[in-house]
Design a protein around this motif. Structure first.
Motif, mmCIF file in Angstrom:
data_model
loop_
_atom_site.group_PDB
_atom_site.id
_atom_site.type_symbol
_atom_site.label_atom_id
_atom_site.label_comp_id
_atom_site.label_asym_id
_atom_site.label_seq_id
_atom_site.Cartn_x
_atom_site.Cartn_y
_atom_site.Cartn_z
ATOM 1 N N MET A 1 0.852 -1.178 0.000
ATOM 2 C CA MET A 1 0.000 0.000 0.000
ATOM 3 C C MET A 1 0.894 1.237 0.000
ATOM 4 O O MET A 1 1.862 1.303 0.769
ATOM 5 N N PHE A 2 0.576 2.209 -0.871
ATOM 6 C CA PHE A 2 1.430 3.389 -1.004
ATOM 7 C C PHE A 2 0.572 4.636 -1.161
ATOM 8 O O PHE A 2 -0.493 4.604 -1.763
ATOM 9 N N THR A 3 1.091 5.734 -0.630
ATOM 10 C CA THR A 3 0.544 7.046 -0.979
ATOM 11 C C THR A 3 1.372 7.596 -2.139
ATOM 12 O O THR A 3 2.478 7.121 -2.409
ATOM 13 N N THR A 4 0.832 8.606 -2.812
ATOM 14 C CA THR A 4 1.586 9.229 -3.901
ATOM 15 C C THR A 4 2.917 9.758 -3.380
ATOM 16 O O THR A 4 3.968 9.578 -4.020
ATOM 17 N N ALA A 5 2.885 10.404 -2.218
ATOM 18 C CA ALA A 5 4.112 10.962 -1.648
ATOM 19 C C ALA A 5 5.144 9.868 -1.394
ATOM 20 O O ALA A 5 6.339 10.052 -1.629
ATOM 21 N N HIS A 6 4.694 8.701 -0.925
ATOM 22 C CA HIS A 6 5.592 7.593 -0.658
ATOM 23 C C HIS A 6 6.242 7.102 -1.954
ATOM 24 O O HIS A 6 7.458 6.881 -2.014
ATOM 25 N N LEU A 7 5.433 6.956 -3.001
ATOM 26 C CA LEU A 7 5.976 6.498 -4.281
ATOM 27 C C LEU A 7 6.984 7.491 -4.848
ATOM 28 O O LEU A 7 8.029 7.099 -5.393
ATOM 29 N N LEU A 8 6.695 8.773 -4.693
ATOM 30 C CA LEU A 8 7.633 9.791 -5.192
ATOM 31 C C LEU A 8 8.938 9.754 -4.409
ATOM 32 O O LEU A 8 10.021 9.920 -4.984
ATOM 33 N N ARG A 9 8.840 9.511 -3.092
ATOM 34 C CA ARG A 9 10.068 9.406 -2.294
ATOM 35 C C ARG A 9 10.887 8.186 -2.694
ATOM 36 O O ARG A 9 12.114 8.187 -2.558
ATOM 37 N N LEU A 10 10.222 7.148 -3.176
ATOM 38 C CA LEU A 10 10.922 5.950 -3.617
ATOM 39 C C LEU A 10 11.575 6.128 -4.992
ATOM 40 O O LEU A 10 12.290 5.237 -5.456
ATOM 41 N N ALA A 12 9.795 7.096 -7.927
ATOM 42 C CA ALA A 12 8.876 7.017 -9.059
ATOM 43 C C ALA A 12 8.459 8.415 -9.491
ATOM 44 O O ALA A 12 8.423 9.348 -8.682
ATOM 45 N N THR A 13 8.146 8.552 -10.764
ATOM 46 C CA THR A 13 7.600 9.808 -11.277
ATOM 47 C C THR A 13 6.086 9.665 -11.424
ATOM 48 O O THR A 13 5.550 8.545 -11.397
ATOM 49 N N GLU A 14 5.399 10.784 -11.562
ATOM 50 C CA GLU A 14 3.948 10.724 -11.710
ATOM 51 C C GLU A 14 3.545 9.954 -12.958
ATOM 52 O O GLU A 14 2.543 9.222 -12.968
ATOM 53 N N SER A 15 4.324 10.104 -14.045
ATOM 54 C CA SER A 15 3.999 9.363 -15.264
ATOM 55 C C SER A 15 4.209 7.861 -15.060
ATOM 56 O O SER A 15 3.440 7.043 -15.584
ATOM 57 N N GLN A 16 5.221 7.489 -14.292
ATOM 58 C CA GLN A 16 5.447 6.078 -14.015
ATOM 59 C C GLN A 16 4.322 5.500 -13.151
ATOM 60 O O GLN A 16 3.918 4.343 -13.328
ATOM 61 N N ILE A 17 3.820 6.300 -12.231
ATOM 62 C CA ILE A 17 2.697 5.849 -11.398
ATOM 63 C C ILE A 17 1.470 5.613 -12.278
ATOM 64 O O ILE A 17 0.784 4.580 -12.149
#
Length: 266
Positions: A1-10, A12-17
């Motif tokens: 489970m991830f938040t957008t902020a968590h994915l960005l910290r990892l 990932a870019t918004e387009s990759q999400i």
């Protein structure tokens, strides 16, 4: 489970999400929250509903002992989010931010005060303290006056939920209960009332041949040394407490459990 902020910290870019959602690597649960396809369905339900897994459900997810009768998915919302569930859980004070899909143990305990009986909450909190899932001070910080009163009755030495329930119930009846006493020649026992030793047995720890034989050896050692002993199963405590209490009173009302000078077990 991830938040957008968590994915960005990892990284990932918004387009990759967005691409991960399109190809099915991630599932969008609600704005700003994503899950992998193998995520826990109970947590997914809570996040889809507009909150996070909280209260009793979060305690169960963390591994705390939960008494029966607390089913369903318990969801905690935030100040800004209203969940789609008919009932959402909340603690005594202002709700903390919903930063993780599963509430921390101390936050979950604060919410569970409203959904559990006092004795069930104490048993859950005992298991949290005994297993080191949260510290006393952190739990206290999430509680109001009633919660702190119940916390003062908790004991992290308790080895099982049924042991906690027996302790709480007997003390409520003014029995002087000693927790996890060490008895010479016998070892540690769960509870002691005078010279009555009470063991709360579970299938997990008392049904193997080795444990079964060890329990009987300890029972004989206690009897030889002048102690009285009673064993209670999960069903005895959870579903047959009145009968169990009558058995305990059968020993204590005639005061056979009293330790008197010249009649002290050794």
């Amino acid at each position: 489970m991830f938040t957008t902020a968590h994915l960005l910290r990892l990284g990932a870019t918004e387009s990759q999400i967005r691409r991960a959602v399109r190809v099915g690597d991630l599932v969008r649960l609600r704005p700003g929250w994503y899950a992998r396809s193998d995520a826990d369905p109970t947590v997914v339900t809570a996040v889809r509903a507009g909150g996070v897994l909280g209260c009793v459900s979060a305690l169960r997810a963390h591994g705390a002992w939960i008494a029966p009768g607390h089913g369903g998915v318990h969801v905690r919302g935030s100040r800004t989010l209203r969940t789609s569930m008919a009932h959402s859980c909340r603690g005594d004070g202002p709700p903390p931010p919903t930063r993780t899909a599963v509430d921390p143990v101390e936050v979950a305990l604060g919410c569970a005060l409203r959904c559990m009986t006092g004795e069930h909450w104490i048993a859950a909190c005992d298991s949290v303290l005994e297993s080191g899932l949260a510290h006393h001070a952190d739990i206290a910080s999430c509680l109001g006056p009633r919660g702190k009163t119940l916390l003062s009755k908790c004991d992290g030495r308790s080895q099982s939920g049924t042991e906690s329930l027996v302790r709480v119930r007997l003390r409520a009846l003014n029995f002087a209960v000693v927790v996890q006493p060490r008895i010479a020649g016998v070892g540690k026992v769960d509870l002691r009332v005078g010279k009555l030793l009470i063991e709360c047995d579970s299938k997990a720890h008392h049904t193997s041949l080795e444990n079964y034989q060890n329990d009987r050896h300890r029972d004989r050692a206690a009897l030889v040394r002048g102690w009285l002993k009673i064993r209670l199963t999960y069903d005895d405590v959870v579903y047959g407490w009145q009968e169990s209490l009558e058995a305990i009173r059968g020993v204590t009302l005639p005061e056979r459990h009293r330790i008197r000078d010249g009649n002290r077990p050794w």
